[in-house]
Enzyme design. Structure first.
Site, mmCIF file in Angstrom:
data_model
loop_
_atom_site.group_PDB
_atom_site.id
_atom_site.type_symbol
_atom_site.label_atom_id
_atom_site.label_comp_id
_atom_site.label_asym_id
_atom_site.label_seq_id
_atom_site.Cartn_x
_atom_site.Cartn_y
_atom_site.Cartn_z
ATOM 1 N N LYS A 217 -7.320 2.229 -94.430
ATOM 2 C CA LYS A 217 -6.882 2.995 -93.268
ATOM 3 C C LYS A 217 -5.525 3.631 -93.556
ATOM 4 C CE LYS A 217 -4.386 2.217 -89.519
ATOM 5 N NZ LYS A 217 -3.796 3.534 -89.283
ATOM 6 N N GLU A 291 3.470 -5.608 -98.577
ATOM 7 C CA GLU A 291 4.591 -4.816 -99.113
ATOM 8 C C GLU A 291 5.314 -4.255 -97.905
ATOM 9 O OE1 GLU A 291 5.380 -4.364 -102.238
ATOM 10 O OE2 GLU A 291 3.603 -5.077 -103.283
ATOM 11 N N CYS A 325 10.723 2.630 -98.789
ATOM 12 C CA CYS A 325 10.974 1.210 -98.535
ATOM 13 C C CYS A 325 12.071 0.663 -99.430
ATOM 14 C CB CYS A 325 9.687 0.428 -98.744
ATOM 15 S SG CYS A 325 8.873 0.829 -100.282
ATOM 16 N N GLU A 422 16.725 -1.557 -91.222
ATOM 17 C CA GLU A 422 16.142 -0.492 -92.041
ATOM 18 C C GLU A 422 16.093 0.789 -91.199
ATOM 19 O OE1 GLU A 422 11.934 -0.657 -92.904
ATOM 20 O OE2 GLU A 422 12.322 -0.098 -94.976
HETATM 21 P P1 NDP Z 1 3.859 0.512 -89.751
HETATM 22 O O1 NDP Z 1 3.921 -0.937 -90.056
HETATM 23 O O2 NDP Z 1 4.136 0.927 -88.380
HETATM 24 O O3 NDP Z 1 2.411 1.067 -90.103
HETATM 25 C C1 NDP Z 1 1.801 0.862 -91.351
HETATM 26 C C2 NDP Z 1 0.303 0.970 -91.189
HETATM 27 O O4 NDP Z 1 -0.181 -0.107 -90.378
HETATM 28 C C3 NDP Z 1 -0.152 2.240 -90.487
HETATM 29 O O5 NDP Z 1 -1.371 2.638 -91.044
HETATM 30 C C4 NDP Z 1 -0.307 1.765 -89.054
HETATM 31 O O6 NDP Z 1 -1.122 2.586 -88.275
HETATM 32 C C5 NDP Z 1 -0.898 0.402 -89.264
HETATM 33 N N1 NDP Z 1 -0.707 -0.522 -88.141
HETATM 34 C C6 NDP Z 1 0.148 -0.427 -87.095
HETATM 35 N N2 NDP Z 1 0.039 -1.498 -86.286
HETATM 36 C C7 NDP Z 1 -0.914 -2.301 -86.836
HETATM 37 C C8 NDP Z 1 -1.468 -3.570 -86.484
HETATM 38 N N3 NDP Z 1 -1.057 -4.236 -85.420
HETATM 39 N N4 NDP Z 1 -2.411 -4.110 -87.300
HETATM 40 C C9 NDP Z 1 -2.812 -3.465 -88.405
HETATM 41 N N5 NDP Z 1 -2.336 -2.270 -88.781
HETATM 42 C C10 NDP Z 1 -1.394 -1.684 -88.017
HETATM 43 O O7 NDP Z 1 4.794 1.210 -90.821
HETATM 44 P P2 NDP Z 1 5.073 2.751 -90.991
HETATM 45 O O8 NDP Z 1 3.821 3.520 -91.175
HETATM 46 O O9 NDP Z 1 5.987 3.130 -89.908
HETATM 47 O O10 NDP Z 1 5.789 2.788 -92.417
HETATM 48 C C11 NDP Z 1 7.103 2.519 -92.562
HETATM 49 C C12 NDP Z 1 7.322 1.086 -93.044
HETATM 50 O O11 NDP Z 1 6.585 0.820 -94.232
HETATM 51 C C13 NDP Z 1 8.767 0.858 -93.407
HETATM 52 O O12 NDP Z 1 9.235 -0.342 -92.841
HETATM 53 C C14 NDP Z 1 8.745 0.748 -94.934
HETATM 54 O O13 NDP Z 1 9.770 0.003 -95.456
HETATM 55 C C15 NDP Z 1 7.408 0.178 -95.201
HETATM 56 N N6 NDP Z 1 6.959 0.525 -96.554
HETATM 57 C C16 NDP Z 1 6.948 -0.454 -97.513
HETATM 58 C C17 NDP Z 1 6.605 -0.166 -98.811
HETATM 59 C C18 NDP Z 1 6.566 -1.243 -99.847
HETATM 60 O O14 NDP Z 1 5.950 -1.043 -100.877
HETATM 61 N N7 NDP Z 1 7.198 -2.375 -99.648
HETATM 62 C C19 NDP Z 1 6.242 1.193 -99.223
HETATM 63 C C20 NDP Z 1 6.248 2.140 -98.152
HETATM 64 C C21 NDP Z 1 6.607 1.801 -96.854
HETATM 65 P P3 NDP Z 1 -0.414 3.791 -87.469
HETATM 66 O O15 NDP Z 1 -0.036 4.802 -88.462
HETATM 67 O O16 NDP Z 1 -1.431 4.280 -86.538
HETATM 68 O O17 NDP Z 1 0.765 3.188 -86.751
#
Ligand code: NDP
Length: 518
Positions: A217, A291, A325, A422
């Site tokens: 997803k 991650e 991130c 962050e």
């Molecule tokens: P989110 O955690 O809000 O969303 C990540 C994904 O999870 C999206 O596809 C989101 O859908 C989905 N999601 C949201 N709520 C749920 C739930 N309750 N259960 C399952 N899936 C869910 O993060 P962001 O998209 O805002 O990304 C930013 C974050 O990602 C930052 O904190 C960043 O640090 C981290 N990140 C970490 C990386 C790493 O390798 N460590 C790399 C890149 C980013 P939807 O889009 O619809 O909200």
């Protein structure tokens, strides 16, 4: 012929001088224009070669299908706020359909020889490169990041992950001597919006190499390149159901991680959602890798090559608008060079070109969404309220779209919110240290632990520091370097498990003791 072009060279020279004078007068204070009025002409990448459907379905069992939910939502271009396309909103029934398709495809896919799986992965990598320009433009449109980053980083690195894992698909036995690696099964994968194509490649390539099938997803606000990747899978004749892409919001993600037929969940996203997912899989026989977020520190010592360090710090925080991130969002600089380093940074920040992400000269594009812009603004306000000193580059920000100028806080203490939370935006916080011991304590004073950067001339000091930093990746005299062969992941609230390299593959196999056949 362009309107301003003049066939008479003398007259042309006169016109050019006149224009240069005008530009120089208008833009006093813009450093790049002081010496003769040179300006970058607009260099927008074309979009004509990228065909975009009005509406996308879900990619299940090798074809695009209508969602059972009957619902669609819009994805917009963050630089213009214009709708690009509509994508399907998958509900629980759609998720179930996708997981069933992955389940059905599993026996055939895991039975293939590693050599055959490698062929598919190589094919995907090659097609991705052939269509690189199309993917780069689409990613820029859907995400807001500059074309020079999608073209030079996102797309080539995504292809590299498929190439790299293709190389391992028939050699898994060598990775785990004396053990029999078997696929984990059906893997549910959830990815964020900041590197949509790259994150999809990070997740899908190792899973397939190891013989698993996938339901993935993408983020709600950046689904288009993952959907375009489905065209590549079809072109590569990947068997139906091996990869299924379902679009939707957090509720879709929730339905996926709760599905009883998953064998593993791999999540990249925020720490808060990571914790929710951890609860959702607790007590079930489901493997999990997370991650999550980060708050990385750069340590700049007085003996460092300061100009080089300035470039690294700028790259570390302003690359991808700071939506990274592992962004180096905390700068710890040795007190003796603090003022000089901050002056150099300010000068460099003034030269960052913010604007049309499709322009090849743009350094920093649009903030990904209105919501993210609001979060950045809120945290920057908190920094000001708590007494840190804000510097912002004077960038002419476009009127439409979501924008934020490159920003830096000085006078930051460890307790300031801008030093602890962050921001996930182009905001650097600067504080000082006097000794290496103090630098380590301050760098490790965070709930995260994803990455760090060390800038010093002394090799022994690098080793001393690197072994004391609680971070999954430590870069020395460089920053934000990625390679498919290099494992990436965090400590503490930055998650667990690694992606990339041999370590990344470990998360996609179960090991059975027993000698492998020759
Ligand atoms: P989110 O955690 O809000 O969303 C990540 C994904 O999870 C999206 O596809 C989101 O859908 C989905 N999601 C949201 N709520 C749920 C739930 N309750 N259960 C399952 N899936 C869910 O993060 P962001 O998209 O805002 O990304 C930013 C974050 O990602 C930052 O904190 C960043 O640090 C981290 N990140 C970490 C990386 C790493 O390798 N460590 C790399 C890149 C980013 P939807 O889009 O619809 O909200």
């Amino acid at each position: 012929m362009a309107k301003t072009e003049n066939k008479n060279p003398a007259a042309q020279k006169k016109v050019t001088k006149k224009v240069a004078k005008k530009v120089a007068k208008k833009s006093l204070g813009q450093p790049e224009l002081r010496f003769g009025g040179w300006q970058y002409a607009p260099a927008p990448e074309g979009t004509d070669h990228v065909a975009i459907e009005d509406r996308y379905g879900l990619f299940i069992n090798g074809e695009f299908v209508r969602p059972k939910s009957g619902k669609y939502f819009a994805t917009i271009n963050p630089a213009t706020e214009k709708k690009i396309a509509e994508v399907a909103q998958a509900n629980g029934k759609d998720v179930d359909r996708a997981v069933q398709a992955a389940n059905k495809a599993l026996p055939g896919w895991r039975k293939l020889s590693g050599d055959d799986r490698a062929r598919y992965l190589f094919r995907i990598a090659r097609i991705l490169l052939e269509r690189a320009r199309e993917f780069a433009v689409l990613e820029t449109l859907d995400n807001g990041k500059p074309i020079k980053e999608t073209r030079d980083v996102d797309v080539p690195l995504a292809a590299q992950h498929f190439f790299y894992h293709a190389g391992w698909a028939d050699k898994l036995g060598l990775l785990f001597p004396g053990e029999l690696p078997e696929p984990v099964g059906v893997v549910g994968q959830i990815i964020p919006w900041n590197f949509p194509l790259l994150m999809a490649a990070w997740k899908i390539a190792p899973a397939l190499a190891a013989g698993n099938t996938v339901v993935i997803k993408p983020a709600e606000t950046s689904p288009l390149t993952a959907l375009r990747l489905c065209e590549v899978f079809a072109q590569a004749e990947l068997p139906a159901g091996v990869v299924n892409v379902i679009t939707g919001d957090g509720a879709t993600g929730q339905a996926l991680v709760r599905h009883p037929d998953l064998n593993k969940v791999a999540f990249t996203g925020s720490t808060d959602v990571g914790k929710e997912i951890q609860k959702a899989v607790a007590g079930r026989k489901v493997d999990l890798t997370l991650e999550l977020g980060g708050k990385a520190a750069h340590l700049v010592f007085e003996d460092a090559a300061l100009d080089q360090a300035v470039e690294g710090v700028v790259r570390g925080i302003f690359f991808n608008q700071g939506h990274v991130c592992c962004a180096g969002s905390r700068l710890l600089v040795q007190e003796s060079v603090h003022d000089l380093f901050v002056r150099k940074l300010q000068r460099r920040m003034a030269r960052i070109r913010v604007g049309d992400p499709l322009d090849k000269n743009t350094d920093m594009g649009a903030i990904h969404s209105a919501e993210q812009l609001q979060r950045i603004q809120g945290l920057v306000q908190a920094g000001v309220d708590e007494g840190a000193v804000l510097f912002q580059a004077k960038a002419a920000l476009p009127k439409k779209g979501f924008w934020f100028a490159p920003s830096m806080f000085t006078g930051v203490t460890q307790s300031h919110r801008v030093a602890r939370e962050e921001i996930f935006g182009p905001v650097l916080s600067v504080s000082t240290f006097r000794t290496p011991e103090e630098a380590v304590v301050k760098a490790n004073d965070t709930s995260y632990g994803l990455s760090a950067g060390i800038w010093t001339d002394k090799g022994a000091r690098i080793l001393w520091l690197a072994s004391r930093m609680r971070a999954g990746v430590v870069w020395n005299n460089t920053f934000n370097r990625f390679d498919a062969a290099s494992p990436f992941g965090g400590y503490q609230e930055s998650g667990f498990g690694r992606e990339g390299g041999r370590q990344g593959l470990r998360a996609y196999v179960k090991l059975r003791s027993g000698l492998l056949p020759g």
